[in-house]
Design an enzyme around this catalytic site. Structure first.
Site, PDB file in Angstrom:
ATOM      1  NE  ARG A  45     -26.377  38.713 -23.067  1.00 48.66           N
ATOM      2  CZ  ARG A  45     -26.855  37.642 -23.680  1.00 48.66           C
ATOM      3  NH1 ARG A  45     -27.909  37.031 -23.219  1.00 48.66           N
ATOM      4  NH2 ARG A  45     -26.291  37.169 -24.769  1.00 48.66           N
ATOM      5  CG  HIS A 179      -7.539  48.772 -30.095  1.00 48.74           C
ATOM      6  ND1 HIS A 179      -7.361  47.433 -29.908  1.00 48.74           N
ATOM      7  CD2 HIS A 179      -6.570  49.379 -29.354  1.00 48.74           C
ATOM      8  CE1 HIS A 179      -6.333  47.240 -29.087  1.00 48.74           C
ATOM      9  NE2 HIS A 179      -5.829  48.407 -28.742  1.00 48.74           N
ATOM     10  CE  LYS A 183      -2.691  51.003 -29.964  1.00 46.09           C
ATOM     11  NZ  LYS A 183      -2.784  51.304 -28.549  1.00 46.09           N
ATOM     12  CG  HIS A 241      -3.676  44.482 -32.503  1.00 46.69           C
ATOM     13  ND1 HIS A 241      -4.869  44.987 -32.969  1.00 46.69           N
ATOM     14  CD2 HIS A 241      -3.935  44.045 -31.247  1.00 46.69           C
ATOM     15  CE1 HIS A 241      -5.797  44.854 -32.024  1.00 46.69           C
ATOM     16  NE2 HIS A 241      -5.257  44.280 -30.975  1.00 46.69           N
ATOM     17  CE  LYS A 344      -1.833  39.567 -23.075  1.00 43.32           C
ATOM     18  NZ  LYS A 344      -2.193  40.929 -23.463  1.00 43.32           N
TER      19      LYS A 344
HETATM   20  C1  BG6 Z   1      -6.091  43.675 -27.413  1.00 42.18           C
HETATM   21  C2  BG6 Z   1      -5.650  42.326 -26.891  1.00 42.18           C
HETATM   22  O1  BG6 Z   1      -6.647  43.551 -28.693  1.00 42.18           O
HETATM   23  O2  BG6 Z   1      -4.966  44.532 -27.478  1.00 42.18           O
HETATM   24  C3  BG6 Z   1      -4.973  42.471 -25.539  1.00 42.18           C
HETATM   25  O3  BG6 Z   1      -6.785  41.491 -26.758  1.00 42.18           O
HETATM   26  C4  BG6 Z   1      -3.844  43.451 -25.617  1.00 42.18           C
HETATM   27  O4  BG6 Z   1      -4.483  41.218 -25.066  1.00 42.18           O
HETATM   28  C5  BG6 Z   1      -4.338  44.762 -26.216  1.00 42.18           C
HETATM   29  O5  BG6 Z   1      -3.353  43.686 -24.302  1.00 42.18           O
HETATM   30  C6  BG6 Z   1      -3.189  45.707 -26.451  1.00 42.18           C
HETATM   31  O6  BG6 Z   1      -3.722  46.942 -26.817  1.00 42.18           O
HETATM   32  P1  BG6 Z   1      -2.953  48.268 -26.475  1.00 42.18           P
HETATM   33  O7  BG6 Z   1      -3.757  49.338 -27.147  1.00 42.18           O
HETATM   34  O8  BG6 Z   1      -2.934  48.386 -24.974  1.00 42.18           O
HETATM   35  O9  BG6 Z   1      -1.576  48.124 -27.024  1.00 42.18           O
END
Ligand code: BG6
Length: 490
Positions: A45, A179, A183, A241, A344
Protein backbone atom coordinates in the site's frame (compact mmCIF):
# COMPACT_ATOMS: atom_id res chain seq x y z
CA UNK A 1 13.58 -26.10 -13.25
CA UNK A 2 10.30 -24.21 -13.47
CA UNK A 3 9.22 -22.13 -16.47
CA UNK A 4 10.19 -18.54 -16.35
CA UNK A 5 7.50 -16.45 -14.71
CA UNK A 6 6.72 -13.59 -12.37
CA UNK A 7 5.79 -13.91 -8.73
CA UNK A 8 3.66 -11.02 -7.53
CA UNK A 9 3.71 -10.63 -3.76
CA UNK A 10 0.72 -8.71 -2.42
CA UNK A 11 1.40 -7.63 1.17
CA UNK A 12 5.14 -7.34 0.56
CA UNK A 13 5.58 -4.89 3.44
CA UNK A 14 3.93 -7.29 5.89
CA UNK A 15 5.54 -9.56 8.43
CA UNK A 16 5.23 -12.84 6.53
CA UNK A 17 6.89 -11.38 3.43
CA UNK A 18 9.77 -9.95 5.43
CA UNK A 19 10.34 -12.94 7.69
CA UNK A 20 9.59 -15.84 5.36
CA UNK A 21 8.79 -15.02 1.74
CA UNK A 22 11.55 -12.70 0.57
CA UNK A 23 14.31 -14.45 2.56
CA UNK A 24 12.83 -17.77 1.36
CA UNK A 25 13.04 -16.71 -2.27
CA UNK A 26 16.63 -15.62 -1.77
CA UNK A 27 17.45 -18.99 -0.21
CA UNK A 28 15.87 -20.74 -3.20
CA UNK A 29 18.04 -18.60 -5.47
CA UNK A 30 21.11 -19.60 -3.45
CA UNK A 31 20.12 -23.25 -4.05
CA UNK A 32 19.76 -22.50 -7.79
CA UNK A 33 16.05 -23.31 -7.75
CA UNK A 34 14.82 -20.13 -9.44
CA UNK A 35 14.99 -19.74 -13.21
CA UNK A 36 17.49 -17.08 -14.28
CA UNK A 37 14.88 -14.67 -15.59
CA UNK A 38 12.20 -15.00 -12.92
CA UNK A 39 11.02 -11.67 -11.48
CA UNK A 40 9.55 -10.82 -8.10
CA UNK A 41 7.15 -7.91 -8.09
CA UNK A 42 6.37 -6.79 -4.56
CA UNK A 43 3.14 -4.94 -4.05
CA UNK A 44 2.28 -2.84 -1.01
CA UNK A 45 0.00 0.00 0.00
CA UNK A 46 2.88 2.32 0.72
CA UNK A 47 4.60 4.48 -1.86
CA UNK A 48 8.26 3.34 -1.93
CA UNK A 49 10.71 4.30 -4.60
CA UNK A 50 12.38 1.51 -6.54
CA UNK A 51 15.87 2.05 -5.12
CA UNK A 52 14.61 2.40 -1.56
CA UNK A 53 12.87 -0.97 -1.92
CA UNK A 54 16.03 -2.65 -3.14
CA UNK A 55 17.94 -1.11 -0.22
CA UNK A 56 15.31 -2.44 2.17
CA UNK A 57 15.63 -5.96 0.77
CA UNK A 58 19.40 -5.83 0.88
CA UNK A 59 19.35 -4.80 4.56
CA UNK A 60 16.80 -7.50 5.35
CA UNK A 61 18.91 -10.22 3.72
CA UNK A 62 22.23 -9.02 5.10
CA UNK A 63 20.80 -9.14 8.63
CA UNK A 64 19.27 -12.57 8.15
CA UNK A 65 22.02 -14.33 6.20
CA UNK A 66 24.97 -12.51 7.86
CA UNK A 67 27.19 -12.63 4.79
CA UNK A 68 26.76 -16.40 4.26
CA UNK A 69 26.07 -16.21 0.53
CA UNK A 70 27.79 -15.69 -2.79
CA UNK A 71 27.95 -12.06 -3.90
CA UNK A 72 27.01 -13.09 -7.45
CA UNK A 73 23.77 -14.73 -6.31
CA UNK A 74 23.02 -11.82 -3.99
CA UNK A 75 23.33 -9.32 -6.87
CA UNK A 76 21.32 -11.61 -9.16
CA UNK A 77 18.54 -11.85 -6.57
CA UNK A 78 18.39 -8.10 -5.97
CA UNK A 79 18.03 -7.55 -9.74
CA UNK A 80 14.94 -9.76 -9.82
CA UNK A 81 13.09 -7.47 -7.44
CA UNK A 82 10.70 -4.67 -8.30
CA UNK A 83 8.14 -2.74 -6.27
CA UNK A 84 4.70 -1.44 -7.12
CA UNK A 85 2.48 0.67 -4.88
CA UNK A 86 -1.11 -0.46 -5.16
CA UNK A 87 -3.84 -0.09 -2.59
CA UNK A 88 -6.25 -3.08 -2.84
CA UNK A 89 -9.31 -0.84 -2.65
CA UNK A 90 -8.25 1.60 -5.36
CA UNK A 91 -9.48 0.56 -8.85
CA UNK A 92 -7.46 3.34 -10.52
CA UNK A 93 -4.30 1.93 -9.00
CA UNK A 94 -5.20 -1.53 -10.38
CA UNK A 95 -5.51 -0.06 -13.84
CA UNK A 96 -1.92 1.20 -13.69
CA UNK A 97 -0.80 -2.09 -12.15
CA UNK A 98 -2.42 -4.09 -14.98
CA UNK A 99 -0.84 -1.87 -17.61
CA UNK A 100 2.57 -2.45 -16.04
CA UNK A 101 2.14 -6.22 -15.74
CA UNK A 102 0.90 -6.50 -19.32
CA UNK A 103 4.06 -4.95 -20.68
CA UNK A 104 5.65 -8.00 -22.27
CA UNK A 105 9.04 -6.31 -22.43
CA UNK A 106 9.11 -6.27 -18.66
CA UNK A 107 7.04 -9.34 -17.61
CA UNK A 108 6.27 -12.81 -18.97
CA UNK A 109 2.78 -14.20 -19.53
CA UNK A 110 3.19 -16.60 -16.61
CA UNK A 111 2.13 -14.85 -13.45
CA UNK A 112 1.49 -16.18 -9.93
CA UNK A 113 -0.12 -13.87 -7.39
CA UNK A 114 0.66 -14.54 -3.72
CA UNK A 115 -1.97 -12.85 -1.54
CA UNK A 116 -0.35 -12.32 1.85
CA UNK A 117 -2.90 -9.69 2.86
CA UNK A 118 -5.77 -9.20 5.30
CA UNK A 119 -8.38 -11.94 4.73
CA UNK A 120 -10.99 -9.25 4.03
CA UNK A 121 -8.91 -8.19 0.99
CA UNK A 122 -8.73 -11.63 -0.72
CA UNK A 123 -11.98 -11.36 -2.67
CA UNK A 124 -11.44 -7.67 -3.38
CA UNK A 125 -8.04 -8.25 -4.96
CA UNK A 126 -9.25 -11.23 -7.01
CA UNK A 127 -12.15 -9.09 -8.32
CA UNK A 128 -9.77 -6.34 -9.34
CA UNK A 129 -7.29 -8.73 -10.98
CA UNK A 130 -10.16 -10.23 -12.97
CA UNK A 131 -11.60 -6.84 -13.86
CA UNK A 132 -8.27 -5.96 -15.45
CA UNK A 133 -7.96 -9.25 -17.33
CA UNK A 134 -5.04 -10.40 -15.22
CA UNK A 135 -6.52 -13.83 -14.44
CA UNK A 136 -7.31 -14.77 -17.99
CA UNK A 137 -5.23 -17.73 -19.22
CA UNK A 138 -6.72 -17.78 -22.71
CA UNK A 139 -3.94 -15.65 -24.20
CA UNK A 140 -1.30 -18.15 -23.13
CA UNK A 141 0.69 -18.39 -19.90
CA UNK A 142 -0.58 -19.39 -16.51
CA UNK A 143 -2.37 -17.19 -13.97
CA UNK A 144 -2.45 -18.60 -10.43
CA UNK A 145 -3.58 -17.13 -7.13
CA UNK A 146 -2.24 -18.27 -3.77
CA UNK A 147 -4.50 -17.43 -0.83
CA UNK A 148 -2.99 -17.25 2.65
CA UNK A 149 -4.69 -18.84 5.61
CA UNK A 150 -7.38 -18.53 6.88
CA UNK A 151 -9.74 -19.40 4.03
CA UNK A 152 -12.85 -18.11 5.82
CA UNK A 153 -13.46 -18.05 9.53
CA UNK A 154 -16.24 -20.64 9.39
CA UNK A 155 -18.05 -22.68 6.76
CA UNK A 156 -20.33 -19.81 5.75
CA UNK A 157 -17.54 -17.29 5.15
CA UNK A 158 -15.39 -19.94 3.42
CA UNK A 159 -18.26 -20.61 1.00
CA UNK A 160 -18.78 -16.88 0.46
CA UNK A 161 -15.11 -16.40 -0.36
CA UNK A 162 -15.16 -19.40 -2.67
CA UNK A 163 -18.31 -18.18 -4.46
CA UNK A 164 -16.70 -14.84 -4.97
CA UNK A 165 -13.37 -16.06 -6.36
CA UNK A 166 -14.73 -18.92 -8.45
CA UNK A 167 -16.45 -16.35 -10.65
CA UNK A 168 -12.98 -15.58 -11.95
CA UNK A 169 -10.83 -18.62 -11.24
CA UNK A 170 -10.92 -22.35 -11.99
CA UNK A 171 -10.01 -24.73 -9.14
CA UNK A 172 -6.72 -25.43 -10.93
CA UNK A 173 -5.78 -21.74 -10.55
CA UNK A 174 -6.45 -21.52 -6.79
CA UNK A 175 -3.73 -22.38 -4.28
CA UNK A 176 -5.15 -22.36 -0.71
CA UNK A 177 -2.26 -22.55 1.66
CA UNK A 178 -1.66 -24.54 4.81
CA UNK A 179 2.05 -24.10 5.45
CA UNK A 180 2.20 -27.41 7.34
CA UNK A 181 1.81 -29.21 4.04
CA UNK A 182 5.05 -27.59 2.89
CA UNK A 183 6.97 -29.23 5.74
CA UNK A 184 9.06 -32.08 4.44
CA UNK A 185 8.29 -34.02 7.63
CA UNK A 186 4.59 -34.04 6.76
CA UNK A 187 5.32 -35.44 3.32
CA UNK A 188 7.32 -38.09 5.13
CA UNK A 189 4.06 -39.44 6.57
CA UNK A 190 3.09 -40.56 3.07
CA UNK A 191 6.50 -42.12 2.48
CA UNK A 192 6.43 -43.91 5.84
CA UNK A 193 2.98 -45.31 5.13
CA UNK A 194 3.16 -46.08 1.44
CA UNK A 195 6.79 -46.93 0.80
CA UNK A 196 7.05 -49.47 3.63
CA UNK A 197 4.82 -52.44 3.00
CA UNK A 198 5.01 -53.60 6.66
CA UNK A 199 2.64 -50.86 7.78
CA UNK A 200 -0.43 -51.36 5.61
CA UNK A 201 -1.51 -54.71 7.19
CA UNK A 202 -1.45 -53.24 10.71
CA UNK A 203 -2.83 -49.78 9.88
CA UNK A 204 -6.37 -50.39 11.07
CA UNK A 205 -8.75 -50.82 13.98
CA UNK A 206 -7.72 -54.45 14.54
CA UNK A 207 -4.27 -53.35 15.55
CA UNK A 208 -4.42 -49.68 16.50
CA UNK A 209 -5.80 -48.63 19.88
CA UNK A 210 -5.84 -44.90 19.20
CA UNK A 211 -3.94 -42.04 17.56
CA UNK A 212 -2.78 -38.77 19.11
CA UNK A 213 -1.92 -35.75 17.00
CA UNK A 214 -0.07 -33.17 19.03
CA UNK A 215 1.12 -29.64 18.47
CA UNK A 216 2.47 -27.90 21.53
CA UNK A 217 4.26 -24.58 21.62
CA UNK A 218 6.15 -22.88 24.42
CA UNK A 219 5.54 -19.51 22.81
CA UNK A 220 2.58 -17.38 23.85
CA UNK A 221 0.46 -15.21 21.58
CA UNK A 222 3.11 -12.48 21.49
CA UNK A 223 2.23 -9.47 19.38
CA UNK A 224 -0.79 -11.13 17.79
CA UNK A 225 -3.29 -10.56 20.60
CA UNK A 226 -6.01 -8.99 18.44
CA UNK A 227 -5.83 -11.72 15.79
CA UNK A 228 -5.55 -14.53 18.31
CA UNK A 229 -8.34 -13.37 20.57
CA UNK A 230 -10.74 -13.41 17.63
CA UNK A 231 -9.41 -16.79 16.48
CA UNK A 232 -8.43 -19.16 19.30
CA UNK A 233 -6.48 -22.41 19.19
CA UNK A 234 -9.21 -24.41 17.50
CA UNK A 235 -9.46 -22.20 14.43
CA UNK A 236 -5.78 -21.26 14.43
CA UNK A 237 -4.29 -24.75 14.59
CA UNK A 238 -6.87 -27.53 14.56
CA UNK A 239 -9.02 -26.35 11.65
CA UNK A 240 -6.26 -26.84 9.15
CA UNK A 241 -2.83 -27.93 10.40
CA UNK A 242 -3.96 -30.72 12.72
CA UNK A 243 -6.77 -31.95 10.48
CA UNK A 244 -4.33 -32.10 7.58
CA UNK A 245 -2.04 -34.28 9.67
CA UNK A 246 -5.05 -36.43 10.50
CA UNK A 247 -5.85 -36.75 6.79
CA UNK A 248 -2.33 -37.86 5.90
CA UNK A 249 -2.12 -40.43 8.67
CA UNK A 250 -5.58 -41.95 8.07
CA UNK A 251 -6.28 -41.60 4.32
CA UNK A 252 -6.52 -44.66 2.10
CA UNK A 253 -3.64 -45.42 -0.25
CA UNK A 254 -3.90 -43.06 -3.24
CA UNK A 255 -3.79 -44.54 -6.75
CA UNK A 256 -0.44 -42.78 -7.16
CA UNK A 257 1.55 -39.90 -5.71
CA UNK A 258 -0.06 -37.70 -8.31
CA UNK A 259 -1.42 -34.42 -6.79
CA UNK A 260 -5.03 -35.18 -7.76
CA UNK A 261 -4.90 -38.74 -6.42
CA UNK A 262 -3.53 -37.59 -3.07
CA UNK A 263 -6.11 -34.84 -2.73
CA UNK A 264 -8.94 -37.20 -3.64
CA UNK A 265 -8.09 -39.54 -0.75
CA UNK A 266 -7.59 -36.69 1.70
CA UNK A 267 -10.99 -35.25 0.82
CA UNK A 268 -12.63 -38.67 1.27
CA UNK A 269 -11.26 -39.21 4.74
CA UNK A 270 -11.96 -35.65 5.92
CA UNK A 271 -15.54 -36.02 4.74
CA UNK A 272 -15.81 -39.32 6.64
CA UNK A 273 -15.09 -37.83 10.05
CA UNK A 274 -18.14 -38.33 12.22
CA UNK A 275 -20.08 -35.34 13.44
CA UNK A 276 -19.62 -34.93 17.19
CA UNK A 277 -22.91 -35.79 18.96
CA UNK A 278 -24.37 -32.53 20.23
CA UNK A 279 -25.60 -34.08 23.45
CA UNK A 280 -22.17 -35.41 24.22
CA UNK A 281 -19.84 -32.55 23.35
CA UNK A 282 -17.95 -32.40 26.64
CA UNK A 283 -16.80 -36.00 26.17
CA UNK A 284 -15.26 -34.96 22.86
CA UNK A 285 -13.96 -31.43 23.24
CA UNK A 286 -11.98 -29.58 25.87
CA UNK A 287 -10.64 -26.02 26.08
CA UNK A 288 -8.36 -24.11 28.43
CA UNK A 289 -6.41 -20.86 28.71
CA UNK A 290 -2.95 -20.22 30.17
CA UNK A 291 -2.33 -18.08 33.19
CA UNK A 292 1.02 -16.70 34.26
CA UNK A 293 3.83 -19.16 34.89
CA UNK A 294 7.39 -20.01 33.95
CA UNK A 295 8.91 -21.23 30.72
CA UNK A 296 12.53 -22.38 30.80
CA UNK A 297 13.07 -20.57 34.10
CA UNK A 298 11.60 -17.27 32.86
CA UNK A 299 8.41 -15.76 34.22
CA UNK A 300 5.79 -15.24 31.54
CA UNK A 301 2.44 -13.39 31.76
CA UNK A 302 -0.94 -15.04 31.51
CA UNK A 303 -3.07 -14.74 28.39
CA UNK A 304 -5.48 -12.23 29.96
CA UNK A 305 -2.58 -10.08 31.12
CA UNK A 306 -1.26 -9.99 27.55
CA UNK A 307 -4.68 -8.90 26.31
CA UNK A 308 -4.97 -6.23 28.96
CA UNK A 309 -1.56 -4.80 28.10
CA UNK A 310 -2.82 -4.35 24.53
CA UNK A 311 -6.04 -2.69 25.69
CA UNK A 312 -8.25 -5.71 24.92
CA UNK A 313 -9.82 -6.13 28.35
CA UNK A 314 -9.27 -9.03 30.70
CA UNK A 315 -12.27 -11.26 30.37
CA UNK A 316 -11.74 -13.28 27.21
CA UNK A 317 -13.03 -16.84 26.77
CA UNK A 318 -10.65 -17.56 23.91
CA UNK A 319 -8.96 -20.95 24.26
CA UNK A 320 -5.18 -21.27 24.04
CA UNK A 321 -5.43 -25.04 24.56
CA UNK A 322 -7.82 -27.25 22.64
CA UNK A 323 -8.21 -31.02 22.63
CA UNK A 324 -10.77 -32.96 20.65
CA UNK A 325 -11.66 -36.58 20.01
CA UNK A 326 -12.82 -37.68 16.59
CA UNK A 327 -13.91 -40.91 14.91
CA UNK A 328 -13.78 -41.80 11.25
CA UNK A 329 -16.76 -43.50 9.74
CA UNK A 330 -15.14 -46.28 7.71
CA UNK A 331 -14.13 -49.90 8.17
CA UNK A 332 -10.42 -49.20 8.64
CA UNK A 333 -10.93 -46.80 11.54
CA UNK A 334 -14.06 -48.22 13.12
CA UNK A 335 -14.14 -47.18 16.82
CA UNK A 336 -10.54 -45.93 16.84
CA UNK A 337 -10.42 -42.61 18.72
CA UNK A 338 -8.25 -39.95 17.18
CA UNK A 339 -7.21 -37.30 19.68
CA UNK A 340 -6.02 -33.90 18.53
CA UNK A 341 -4.50 -31.38 20.92
CA UNK A 342 -2.75 -28.06 20.55
CA UNK A 343 -1.57 -25.43 22.98
CA UNK A 344 0.43 -22.29 23.47
CA UNK A 345 2.73 -22.00 26.49
CA UNK A 346 3.06 -25.68 27.32
CA UNK A 347 6.02 -27.36 29.03
CA UNK A 348 7.71 -28.19 25.77
CA UNK A 349 7.38 -27.48 22.06
CA UNK A 350 6.73 -30.40 19.75
CA UNK A 351 4.60 -31.54 16.84
CA UNK A 352 4.20 -35.29 16.54
CA UNK A 353 1.79 -38.09 15.75
CA UNK A 354 1.69 -40.99 18.19
CA UNK A 355 0.06 -44.28 17.32
CA UNK A 356 -0.67 -46.70 20.12
CA UNK A 357 -1.02 -50.31 19.05
CA UNK A 358 -3.34 -52.75 20.76
CA UNK A 359 -1.75 -54.92 23.35
CA UNK A 360 -3.17 -58.29 22.49
CA UNK A 361 -1.90 -61.85 22.30
CA UNK A 362 1.29 -61.15 24.21
CA UNK A 363 2.51 -63.91 26.52
CA UNK A 364 3.51 -61.38 29.13
CA UNK A 365 0.47 -59.80 30.65
CA UNK A 366 2.16 -56.64 31.83
CA UNK A 367 3.96 -55.92 28.54
CA UNK A 368 3.61 -52.30 27.46
CA UNK A 369 1.84 -51.53 24.22
CA UNK A 370 3.92 -50.65 21.17
CA UNK A 371 3.91 -47.03 20.08
CA UNK A 372 4.95 -45.59 16.76
CA UNK A 373 5.72 -41.88 16.99
CA UNK A 374 6.32 -39.75 13.92
CA UNK A 375 7.90 -36.50 14.98
CA UNK A 376 7.50 -33.47 12.73
CA UNK A 377 9.36 -30.84 14.78
CA UNK A 378 11.65 -29.78 16.38
CA UNK A 379 13.29 -33.03 15.32
CA UNK A 380 12.23 -35.00 12.27
CA UNK A 381 12.29 -38.61 13.34
CA UNK A 382 10.36 -41.85 13.66
CA UNK A 383 10.31 -43.83 16.91
CA UNK A 384 9.10 -47.30 17.63
CA UNK A 385 8.77 -48.55 21.15
CA UNK A 386 9.23 -52.29 21.62
CA UNK A 387 9.75 -54.65 24.54
CA UNK A 388 13.12 -56.36 24.86
CA UNK A 389 14.64 -58.67 27.43
CA UNK A 390 16.87 -57.11 30.06
CA UNK A 391 20.18 -58.97 29.71
CA UNK A 392 20.81 -61.21 32.69
CA UNK A 393 19.66 -64.35 34.41
CA UNK A 394 15.99 -63.47 34.74
CA UNK A 395 14.50 -65.02 31.62
CA UNK A 396 11.41 -62.85 31.40
CA UNK A 397 12.49 -59.48 32.72
CA UNK A 398 11.95 -56.99 29.99
CA UNK A 399 11.87 -53.27 29.34
CA UNK A 400 10.62 -50.86 26.71
CA UNK A 401 13.26 -49.75 24.24
CA UNK A 402 12.97 -46.94 21.75
CA UNK A 403 14.09 -47.58 18.17
CA UNK A 404 14.83 -44.15 16.84
CA UNK A 405 15.27 -43.30 13.21
CA UNK A 406 16.38 -39.78 12.35
CA UNK A 407 14.61 -38.64 9.22
CA UNK A 408 16.92 -35.69 8.78
CA UNK A 409 20.64 -36.22 8.82
CA UNK A 410 23.58 -33.87 8.52
CA UNK A 411 23.99 -32.53 5.02
CA UNK A 412 20.31 -32.92 4.05
CA UNK A 413 18.78 -30.03 2.14
CA UNK A 414 16.92 -27.64 4.40
CA UNK A 415 14.06 -25.90 2.63
CA UNK A 416 11.47 -23.96 4.63
CA UNK A 417 7.79 -24.86 4.18
CA UNK A 418 7.03 -21.54 2.48
CA UNK A 419 9.92 -22.04 0.06
CA UNK A 420 8.53 -25.42 -0.96
CA UNK A 421 5.07 -23.95 -1.42
CA UNK A 422 6.31 -21.02 -3.50
CA UNK A 423 8.12 -23.45 -5.78
CA UNK A 424 4.97 -25.57 -6.03
CA UNK A 425 2.98 -22.48 -6.93
CA UNK A 426 5.38 -21.57 -9.73
CA UNK A 427 5.57 -25.21 -10.89
CA UNK A 428 1.79 -25.70 -10.89
CA UNK A 429 1.81 -28.50 -8.31
CA UNK A 430 -1.33 -28.34 -6.15
CA UNK A 431 -0.81 -31.51 -4.09
CA UNK A 432 0.41 -29.54 -1.07
CA UNK A 433 -2.46 -27.06 -1.24
CA UNK A 434 -6.03 -27.43 0.00
CA UNK A 435 -8.88 -28.32 -2.31
CA UNK A 436 -12.08 -26.41 -1.52
CA UNK A 437 -13.76 -29.64 -0.42
CA UNK A 438 -11.08 -30.18 2.21
CA UNK A 439 -11.61 -26.65 3.52
CA UNK A 440 -15.37 -27.20 3.68
CA UNK A 441 -15.09 -30.55 5.49
CA UNK A 442 -12.69 -29.00 8.00
CA UNK A 443 -14.94 -26.02 8.76
CA UNK A 444 -18.03 -28.20 9.06
CA UNK A 445 -16.36 -30.05 11.87
CA UNK A 446 -14.94 -27.03 13.63
CA UNK A 447 -18.11 -24.92 13.35
CA UNK A 448 -20.12 -27.19 15.60
CA UNK A 449 -17.50 -26.90 18.35
CA UNK A 450 -17.22 -23.14 17.93
CA UNK A 451 -21.00 -22.81 18.18
CA UNK A 452 -21.03 -24.91 21.31
CA UNK A 453 -18.21 -22.97 22.94
CA UNK A 454 -19.60 -19.60 21.93
CA UNK A 455 -22.72 -20.35 23.93
CA UNK A 456 -20.32 -20.85 26.84
CA UNK A 457 -21.73 -24.27 27.49
CA UNK A 458 -18.33 -25.67 28.34
CA UNK A 459 -16.17 -24.34 31.18
CA UNK A 460 -12.86 -22.74 30.29
CA UNK A 461 -10.19 -24.37 32.44
CA UNK A 462 -6.99 -22.51 33.37
CA UNK A 463 -3.49 -23.97 33.16
CA UNK A 464 -0.21 -22.55 34.35
CA UNK A 465 2.14 -21.47 31.56
CA UNK A 466 4.94 -24.04 31.35
CA UNK A 467 2.85 -26.91 32.74
CA UNK A 468 1.86 -30.06 30.86
CA UNK A 469 -1.67 -30.86 29.62
CA UNK A 470 -4.39 -29.81 32.07
CA UNK A 471 -5.57 -32.86 34.04
CA UNK A 472 -9.20 -32.11 33.13
CA UNK A 473 -8.40 -32.64 29.42
CA UNK A 474 -8.28 -36.39 30.13
CA UNK A 475 -12.04 -36.43 30.29
CA UNK A 476 -12.14 -36.88 26.51
CA UNK A 477 -10.35 -40.24 26.66
CA UNK A 478 -12.45 -43.26 25.82
CA UNK A 479 -10.85 -45.42 28.47
CA UNK A 480 -8.97 -44.99 31.75
CA UNK A 481 -5.82 -46.63 30.42
CA UNK A 482 -5.40 -43.94 27.77
CA UNK A 483 -3.13 -40.99 28.54
CA UNK A 484 -1.43 -38.12 26.75
CA UNK A 485 2.12 -38.78 25.74
CA UNK A 486 4.25 -36.20 27.48
CA UNK A 487 6.76 -35.95 24.65
CA UNK A 488 7.97 -37.99 21.70
CA UNK A 489 9.98 -40.13 24.13
CA UNK A 490 7.53 -40.80 26.94
C1 BG6 B 1 0.29 -20.60 12.35
C2 BG6 B 1 -0.50 -20.14 13.56
O1 BG6 B 1 -0.57 -20.97 11.31
O2 BG6 B 1 1.09 -21.71 12.72
C3 BG6 B 1 0.43 -19.81 14.71
O3 BG6 B 1 -1.24 -18.99 13.21
C4 BG6 B 1 1.33 -20.97 15.02
O4 BG6 B 1 -0.30 -19.45 15.88
C5 BG6 B 1 2.04 -21.43 13.75
O5 BG6 B 1 2.29 -20.57 15.98
C6 BG6 B 1 2.82 -22.69 14.00
O6 BG6 B 1 3.59 -22.95 12.86
P1 BG6 B 1 4.96 -23.70 12.99
O7 BG6 B 1 5.39 -23.90 11.57
O8 BG6 B 1 5.88 -22.81 13.78
O9 BG6 B 1 4.69 -24.97 13.72
Amino acid sequence: MMDKGTLVLFGAKGNLARVKLIPGLFHLDLCDKLPPDMKILSVGRQEVNADAWLDEIQDMLKKKFKGKYSKTVFDRFIKRNLYHCNSPDDPAAFKKFAARLSNENEFTKNIAFFLSVRPSDFALIVDQLAEHELLNESKGGYRRVLIEKPFGTDLKTAIELQTSIEKHLKESQIYRIDHYLGKSALQNILITRFANSIFEPIWNSHNIDHIQITNHEQLGVGERTTFYDATGALRDMVQSHLLQMLALITMEKPKSFNPDDIREEKIKVLESIKKIPLNNMDDHVFRAQYKRGEINGERVPGYLEELEKDGLGNSSFTETYAAIKLFIDNERWKDVPIYLRTAKRLHEAGTYISIKFKNKNTLLENANANWLVISIQPIESTHFEIQTKIPGLNDFDFRTVNLECLNRIEGDESIDAYETLMLDLMNGNQSRFLHINEVKAQWKLIDQIIDYWSENKSPLVEYIAGSSDPTESKRIFERDDQFWRKSIHE
